[in-house]
Design a protein around this motif. Structure first.
Motif, PDB file in Angstrom:
ATOM      1  N   GLY A 181       0.627  -1.301  -0.123  1.00 51.04           N
ATOM      2  CA  GLY A 181      -0.052  -0.072  -0.114  1.00 51.04           C
ATOM      3  C   GLY A 181       0.871   1.063   0.107  1.00 51.04           C
ATOM      4  N   VAL A 182       0.232   2.333  -0.247  1.00 58.25           N
ATOM      5  CA  VAL A 182       0.751   3.654  -0.107  1.00 58.25           C
ATOM      6  C   VAL A 182       0.817   4.274   1.285  1.00 58.25           C
ATOM      7  CG1 VAL A 182       0.623   6.046  -0.967  1.00 58.25           C
ATOM      8  CG2 VAL A 182       0.212   4.331  -2.418  1.00 58.25           C
ATOM      9  N   PRO A 183       1.739   4.807   1.817  1.00 55.58           N
ATOM     10  CA  PRO A 183       1.809   5.112   3.231  1.00 55.58           C
ATOM     11  C   PRO A 183       0.832   6.388   3.369  1.00 55.58           C
ATOM     12  CG  PRO A 183       4.125   5.183   2.046  1.00 55.58           C
ATOM     13  CD  PRO A 183       3.118   4.945   1.030  1.00 55.58           C
ATOM     14  N   GLN A 184       0.210   5.997   4.646  1.00 55.07           N
ATOM     15  CA  GLN A 184      -1.131   7.116   4.865  1.00 55.07           C
ATOM     16  C   GLN A 184      -0.409   8.489   4.865  1.00 55.07           C
ATOM     17  OE1 GLN A 184      -2.644   5.931   8.671  1.00 55.07           O
ATOM     18  NE2 GLN A 184      -3.736   4.203   7.773  1.00 55.07           N
ATOM     19  N   GLY A 185       0.673   8.815   5.349  1.00 52.51           N
ATOM     20  CA  GLY A 185       1.337  10.243   5.489  1.00 52.51           C
ATOM     21  C   GLY A 185       1.641  10.689   4.065  1.00 52.51           C
ATOM     22  N   ALA A 186       1.244   9.972   2.962  1.00 53.33           N
ATOM     23  CA  ALA A 186       1.437  10.508   1.772  1.00 53.33           C
ATOM     24  C   ALA A 186       0.338  11.525   1.338  1.00 53.33           C
ATOM     25  CB  ALA A 186       1.542   9.420   0.495  1.00 53.33           C
ATOM     26  N   ARG A 187      -0.650  11.620   2.080  1.00 54.05           N
ATOM     27  CA  ARG A 187      -1.608  12.781   1.962  1.00 54.05           C
ATOM     28  C   ARG A 187      -1.326  14.125   2.389  1.00 54.05           C
ATOM     29  NH1 ARG A 187      -4.508   8.068   4.167  1.00 54.05           N
ATOM     30  NH2 ARG A 187      -5.835   7.242   2.489  1.00 54.05           N
ATOM     31  N   ALA A 188      -0.256  14.053   3.332  1.00 51.94           N
ATOM     32  CA  ALA A 188       0.371  15.670   3.610  1.00 51.94           C
ATOM     33  C   ALA A 188       0.810  16.166   2.615  1.00 51.94           C
ATOM     34  CB  ALA A 188       1.058  15.334   4.887  1.00 51.94           C
ATOM     35  N   SER A 189       0.811  17.334   2.680  1.00 47.03           N
ATOM     36  CA  SER A 189       1.879  18.267   1.685  1.00 47.03           C
ATOM     37  C   SER A 189       2.975  18.042   1.867  1.00 47.03           C
ATOM     38  CB  SER A 189       1.113  19.417   1.529  1.00 47.03           C
ATOM     39  OG  SER A 189       1.419  20.339   2.426  1.00 47.03           O
ATOM     40  N   VAL A 190       3.927  18.418   0.957  1.00 44.94           N
ATOM     41  CA  VAL A 190       5.201  18.345   1.031  1.00 44.94           C
ATOM     42  C   VAL A 190       5.824  19.620   1.829  1.00 44.94           C
ATOM     43  CG1 VAL A 190       7.630  18.819  -0.029  1.00 44.94           C
ATOM     44  CG2 VAL A 190       6.117  17.027  -1.195  1.00 44.94           C
ATOM     45  N   ARG A 191       5.241  20.591   1.527  1.00 51.08           N
ATOM     46  CA  ARG A 191       5.290  21.843   2.200  1.00 51.08           C
ATOM     47  C   ARG A 191       5.237  21.882   3.724  1.00 51.08           C
ATOM     48  NH1 ARG A 191       2.766  27.143  -0.288  1.00 51.08           N
ATOM     49  NH2 ARG A 191       3.971  26.641  -1.929  1.00 51.08           N
ATOM     50  N   SER A 192       3.991  21.078   4.018  1.00 50.34           N
ATOM     51  CA  SER A 192       3.763  21.000   5.656  1.00 50.34           C
ATOM     52  C   SER A 192       4.975  20.251   6.118  1.00 50.34           C
ATOM     53  CB  SER A 192       2.360  20.230   5.777  1.00 50.34           C
ATOM     54  OG  SER A 192       2.428  19.037   5.500  1.00 50.34           O
ATOM     55  N   GLU A 193       5.204  19.130   5.582  1.00 54.08           N
ATOM     56  CA  GLU A 193       6.327  18.239   6.355  1.00 54.08           C
ATOM     57  C   GLU A 193       7.683  18.975   6.103  1.00 54.08           C
ATOM     58  OE1 GLU A 193       6.713  14.206   5.113  1.00 54.08           O
ATOM     59  OE2 GLU A 193       4.959  14.050   4.178  1.00 54.08           O
ATOM     60  N   VAL A 194       7.860  19.967   5.136  1.00 55.88           N
ATOM     61  CA  VAL A 194       9.211  20.639   5.300  1.00 55.88           C
ATOM     62  C   VAL A 194       9.363  21.578   6.562  1.00 55.88           C
ATOM     63  CG1 VAL A 194      10.710  22.479   4.083  1.00 55.88           C
ATOM     64  CG2 VAL A 194       9.602  20.315   2.766  1.00 55.88           C
ATOM     65  N   ARG A 195       8.079  21.985   6.956  1.00 58.18           N
ATOM     66  CA  ARG A 195       8.027  23.042   7.954  1.00 58.18           C
ATOM     67  C   ARG A 195       8.135  22.239   9.212  1.00 58.18           C
ATOM     68  NH1 ARG A 195       3.294  25.440   5.367  1.00 58.18           N
ATOM     69  NH2 ARG A 195       1.801  23.923   6.392  1.00 58.18           N
ATOM     70  N   VAL A 196       7.673  20.977   9.276  1.00 59.64           N
ATOM     71  CA  VAL A 196       8.282  20.401  10.625  1.00 59.64           C
ATOM     72  C   VAL A 196       9.722  20.092  10.616  1.00 59.64           C
ATOM     73  CG1 VAL A 196       8.037  17.801  11.630  1.00 59.64           C
ATOM     74  CG2 VAL A 196       5.872  19.025  10.550  1.00 59.64           C
ATOM     75  N   LEU A 197      10.195  19.757   9.466  1.00 59.02           N
ATOM     76  CA  LEU A 197      11.723  19.497   9.467  1.00 59.02           C
ATOM     77  C   LEU A 197      12.532  20.782   9.836  1.00 59.02           C
ATOM     78  CD1 LEU A 197      11.955  17.456   6.377  1.00 59.02           C
ATOM     79  CD2 LEU A 197      11.829  16.605   8.465  1.00 59.02           C
ATOM     80  N   ARG A 198      11.967  21.855   9.937  1.00 57.92           N
ATOM     81  CA  ARG A 198      12.715  23.088  10.213  1.00 57.92           C
ATOM     82  C   ARG A 198      12.642  23.220  11.836  1.00 57.92           C
ATOM     83  NH1 ARG A 198       9.588  27.154   5.987  1.00 57.92           N
ATOM     84  NH2 ARG A 198      10.763  26.482   4.243  1.00 57.92           N
ATOM     85  N   GLU A 199      12.207  22.544  12.538  1.00 58.19           N
ATOM     86  CA  GLU A 199      11.924  22.633  14.245  1.00 58.19           C
ATOM     87  C   GLU A 199      13.554  22.457  14.447  1.00 58.19           C
ATOM     88  OE1 GLU A 199      12.235  20.045  16.723  1.00 58.19           O
ATOM     89  OE2 GLU A 199      11.576  21.796  18.130  1.00 58.19           O
ATOM     90  N   PRO A 200      13.830  23.230  15.303  1.00 52.68           N
ATOM     91  CA  PRO A 200      15.124  23.419  16.081  1.00 52.68           C
ATOM     92  C   PRO A 200      15.643  22.061  16.675  1.00 52.68           C
ATOM     93  CG  PRO A 200      14.112  25.453  16.396  1.00 52.68           C
ATOM     94  CD  PRO A 200      13.124  24.433  15.919  1.00 52.68           C
TER      95      PRO A 200
END
Length: 385
Positions: A181-200
């Motif tokens: 199957g396709v991962p459930q998290g694939a529904r999230a946008s790339v932009r929203s995930e990138v924002r998370v990756l900026r967390e200090p």
């Protein structure tokens, strides 16, 4: 732990053998292509560059793919480029094949990391990571010294063919065991995930991982000439010393995996200080064959124990980036794998000898301790009344 997780570890074993085996083949490759030892060592850096670029890129490209078909496609491409590397007579082609193989490996590992943590409960990410990384450590124990031994007996190309053979059963295992199957998290946008990756907090963990891994690869890449040129051991000892480093890494990952979910701070502080001290002791005593052999085991355990704990910290901090976290963790740790061998080559090329990469490893881990200490002090000051 789910059985499918161990099968992913099998595939990581095949790919880890390829990534690390050059540490025992660098002198032979340098002689065959008539290049310097630091130039041949750049093959390790080239692979790591491909991992750095490929991990986040392939994670984005494959985020909506079936997990099974993504893993099969990446592993199949990895197999093909090793056939090319085994038959080429051009150092440039070999260098390019390492980069392309790394792109495929990066894509595989980015998907595999998130597949692995998706197979377990939320509080067991450290153990899942350790099982997956056990494939890398087994590669150090068996695959890397085996590749070095093959290189000595039948030439370095035979080690590339061995990776092809190892990859074939992993292909069949993934086809039969990994969910499609396709991962459930694939529904999230790339932009929203990138924002998370900026967390200090996440970015600090990534920097620390890059520094620690840089120290590991700086020393490991030039372990073979250190064993023969400084410790005074014969070439036949190289596979054994590499195996001991790998055995230590297996022990380190296994032990860290059991405590990384509950006491990560203790692992990172105590293990980090011991790791830095160990590189210094190794540099001072490398001329003693007994000390060199013993410290290869100890430093393998400490390097991978601390490194695997940092990976699990990244995954805990990046729960809001379910499809990109594995790729960004892979990329950051391979930044260290690029910089480490390059710095080791620089100090060797400057005429400082084969002990110098060990001192550089000490400097990199020492910097990680300083960064970690300053971060903790700043966090403590921020919450103080």
């Amino acid at each position: 732990m789910p059985f499918g997780l161990y099968l992913l570890g099998l595939a990581v074993f095949a790919q880890g053998t390829s990534e690390f085996m050059l540490s025992g083949l660098v002198p032979d490759i340098a002689r065959d292509f008539q290049v310097s030892v630091p130039a041949a060592g750049a093959l390790t850096s080239a692979f790591a560059v491909g991992m750095v670029v490929g991990a986040p890129l392939m994670a984005v490209v494959s985020r909506r793919w079936s997990r099974r078909w993504a893993l099969l496609g990446f592993l199949g491409a990895f197999l093909v480029v090793h056939v090319v590397g085994a038959v080429t007579d051009s150092f440039a082609v070999l260098l390019v094949s390492r980069v392309v193989g790394a792109l495929a490996n990066a894509g595989f590992l980015a998907v595999a990391v998130m597949t692995a943590v998706g197979m377990v409960e939320d509080g067991a990410k450290g153990r899942a990571t350790s099982v997956l990384l056990s494939g890398v450590t087994v590669a150090c124990v068996v695959g890397v010294p085996g590749g070095a031994l093959l290189g000595q007996l039948r030439g370095w190309r035979s080690a590339f063919w061995a990776v092809v053979v190892l990859s074939l059963p992993a292909l069949f295992a993934i086809a039969r065991s990994v969910p499609g199957g396709v991962p459930q998290g694939a529904r999230a946008s790339v932009r929203s995930e990138v924002r998370v990756l900026r967390e200090p907090r996440l970015q600090v963990a990534l920097v620390l991982g890059a520094l620690v891994n840089g120290g590991t690869f700086c020393a490991f890449t030039y372990l073979a000439p250190l064993v023969t040129g400084v410790a005074g051991l014969g070439e036949g000892w190289v596979p054994l010393v590499l195996a001991l480093f790998g055995l230590g890494s297996f022990v380190g990952v296994a032990v860290a995996g059991r405590v990384a979910d509950t006491r990560p701070g203790a692992v990172l502080l105590v293990g980090g200080v011991a790791l830095a001290a160990g590189w210094g002791v190794f540099a001072l005593t490398a001329g003693n064959p007994v000390a060199a052999v013993l410290l290869a085991f100890v430093q393998g355990a400490l390097s991978f124990g601390v490194g695997s704990t940092l990976i699990s910290r990244v995954l805990y901090a990046a729960t809001g980036a379910p499809t990109l976290a594995g790729g960004i963790a892979t990329a950051a740790f391979n930044v260290g794998a690029v910089v480490g061998p390059w710095l080791g080559g620089v100090v060797i090329g400057a005429g400082l000898g084969y002990r110098s990469p060990l001192w550089m490893s000490l400097a990199l881990v020492g910097l990680a301790l300083v960064v970690g200490g300053l971060t903790r002090r700043r966090q403590a000051a921020a919450v103080a009344p």
